[in-house]
Design a protein around this motif. Structure first.
Motif, PDB file in Angstrom:
ATOM      1  N   GLU A  27       0.834  -1.200   0.000  1.00  0.00           N
ATOM      2  CA  GLU A  27       0.000   0.000   0.000  1.00  0.00           C
ATOM      3  C   GLU A  27       0.871   1.253   0.000  1.00  0.00           C
ATOM      4  O   GLU A  27       1.836   1.344   0.760  1.00  0.00           O
ATOM      5  N   ASN A  40      -4.282   7.405  -1.837  1.00  0.00           N
ATOM      6  CA  ASN A  40      -3.905   6.101  -1.323  1.00  0.00           C
ATOM      7  C   ASN A  40      -4.119   5.069  -2.423  1.00  0.00           C
ATOM      8  O   ASN A  40      -5.134   5.117  -3.130  1.00  0.00           O
ATOM      9  N   ARG A  42      -5.043   2.152  -2.356  1.00  0.00           N
ATOM     10  CA  ARG A  42      -6.182   1.262  -2.177  1.00  0.00           C
ATOM     11  C   ARG A  42      -7.485   1.913  -2.615  1.00  0.00           C
ATOM     12  O   ARG A  42      -8.516   1.249  -2.680  1.00  0.00           O
ATOM     13  N   LEU A  43      -7.447   3.212  -2.902  1.00  0.00           N
ATOM     14  CA  LEU A  43      -8.652   3.951  -3.250  1.00  0.00           C
ATOM     15  C   LEU A  43      -8.492   4.567  -4.633  1.00  0.00           C
ATOM     16  O   LEU A  43      -8.172   5.748  -4.778  1.00  0.00           O
ATOM     17  N   SER A  44      -8.710   3.761  -5.650  1.00  0.00           N
ATOM     18  CA  SER A  44      -8.500   4.233  -7.023  1.00  0.00           C
ATOM     19  C   SER A  44      -9.792   4.405  -7.808  1.00  0.00           C
ATOM     20  O   SER A  44      -9.773   4.881  -8.948  1.00  0.00           O
ATOM     21  N   GLY A  45     -10.932   4.034  -7.206  1.00  0.00           N
ATOM     22  CA  GLY A  45     -12.171   4.004  -7.966  1.00  0.00           C
ATOM     23  C   GLY A  45     -12.600   5.337  -8.533  1.00  0.00           C
ATOM     24  O   GLY A  45     -12.991   5.440  -9.700  1.00  0.00           O
ATOM     25  N   ARG A 205     -17.948   6.098  -5.798  1.00  0.00           N
ATOM     26  CA  ARG A 205     -17.234   5.401  -4.745  1.00  0.00           C
ATOM     27  C   ARG A 205     -15.735   5.641  -4.858  1.00  0.00           C
ATOM     28  O   ARG A 205     -15.160   5.631  -5.946  1.00  0.00           O
ATOM     29  N   ALA A 206     -15.102   5.825  -3.712  1.00  0.00           N
ATOM     30  CA  ALA A 206     -13.654   6.003  -3.690  1.00  0.00           C
ATOM     31  C   ALA A 206     -12.935   4.708  -4.029  1.00  0.00           C
ATOM     32  O   ALA A 206     -11.853   4.720  -4.615  1.00  0.00           O
ATOM     33  N   SER A 207     -13.516   3.583  -3.661  1.00  0.00           N
ATOM     34  CA  SER A 207     -12.894   2.278  -3.862  1.00  0.00           C
ATOM     35  C   SER A 207     -13.433   1.602  -5.108  1.00  0.00           C
ATOM     36  O   SER A 207     -14.609   1.770  -5.470  1.00  0.00           O
ATOM     37  N   HIS A 209     -14.097  -1.368  -5.185  1.00  0.00           N
ATOM     38  CA  HIS A 209     -14.961  -2.433  -4.686  1.00  0.00           C
ATOM     39  C   HIS A 209     -16.387  -1.953  -4.436  1.00  0.00           C
ATOM     40  O   HIS A 209     -17.213  -2.706  -3.900  1.00  0.00           O
ATOM     41  N   GLY A 212     -17.803   1.753   0.834  1.00  0.00           N
ATOM     42  CA  GLY A 212     -17.016   2.739   1.563  1.00  0.00           C
ATOM     43  C   GLY A 212     -17.360   4.155   1.153  1.00  0.00           C
ATOM     44  O   GLY A 212     -18.454   4.447   0.653  1.00  0.00           O
TER      45      GLY A 212
END
Length: 224
Positions: A27, A40, A42-45, A205-207, A209, A212
């Protein structure tokens, strides 16, 4: 528990303080002064959505300007959505960010900086916008934490009335100005409309997935 490791520091021009590159396992995080996380891995959305949503509106062939390289997620998404004859210019103010992309974050970069469609311009994206009337089919701005000038007060020049007028002039007919922000801003929506844009304010969405937190993206197109 894996601890954060400090990999590098970079100075932001014009009184923007320092950026820090941190890593914890796989990360990565880029921090602004005061310990504020700008991005970050982990937050590429939402960064990917910035490119995808804009290119859906302008088509897969053309010239796209990306303001702020970050961790390369917007560039990667733009290249994936664009055709072989397209061009992407990436404006990055802090040279060390590109060094980090070619160094410790090379896996995230995934060759996007070496794609023949990509040109890297080191400097202020606002200067590129002001210098190139009618040059771009889409301008994607992921500068700072949005239109509030968090890490660099000079970024306000991109998002104020004069900056938006310059962006509108830099777009080709039917072009789109897409702006990323960590939070909504009714004042900025009003400012975009005052500059003559038709505006969509989207919550994404930030993610990747789809869960969040959420970020805000404005799609501002020239009025017909």
């Amino acid at each position: 528990m894996i601890r954060w490791e400090h990999l590098g520091t970079a100075t932001v021009p014009d009184g923007g303080g320092e950026l820090g590159l941190m890593r914890r396992g796989q990360e990565f995080s880029i921090m602004a002064p005061g310990g504020i996380e700008l991005m970050n891995s982990r937050l590429s959305g939402s960064e990917e959505a910035l490119a995808k949503l804009a290119i859906e509106r302008v088509g897969a062939e053309g010239h796209v300007l990306v303001g702020g390289y970050g961790m390369g997620f917007t560039l990667r998404a733009a290249l994936a959505a664009l055709g072989p004859k397209s061009q992407v210019t990436v404006a990055e103010l802090v040279p060390e960010v590109i060094d980090w992309a070619r160094g410790p974050m090379a896996e995230l970069t995934a060759g996007g900086l070496d794609d023949p469609r990509t040109t890297v311009a080191l400097g202020d994206v606002g200067e590129l916008i002001r210098a190139r009337a009618g040059a771009y089919d889409a301008i994607l701005l992921d500068v700072d934490n949005g239109p509030e000038g968090l890490s660099r007060p000079a970024n306000d020049r991109i998002y104020n009335g004069a900056g938006l007028a310059a962006a509108k002039a830099a777009l080709r007919p039917g072009g789109v100005l897409a702006v990323w922000s960590s939070a909504p801003s009714a004042a900025f929506t009003k400012r975009l409309r005052g500059a003559g844009f038709a505006v969509e304010e989207l919550s994404v969405r930030a993610s990747i997935h789809k869960r969040g937190g959420r970020h805000t993206i404005w799609m501002a197109s020239q009025r017909s």
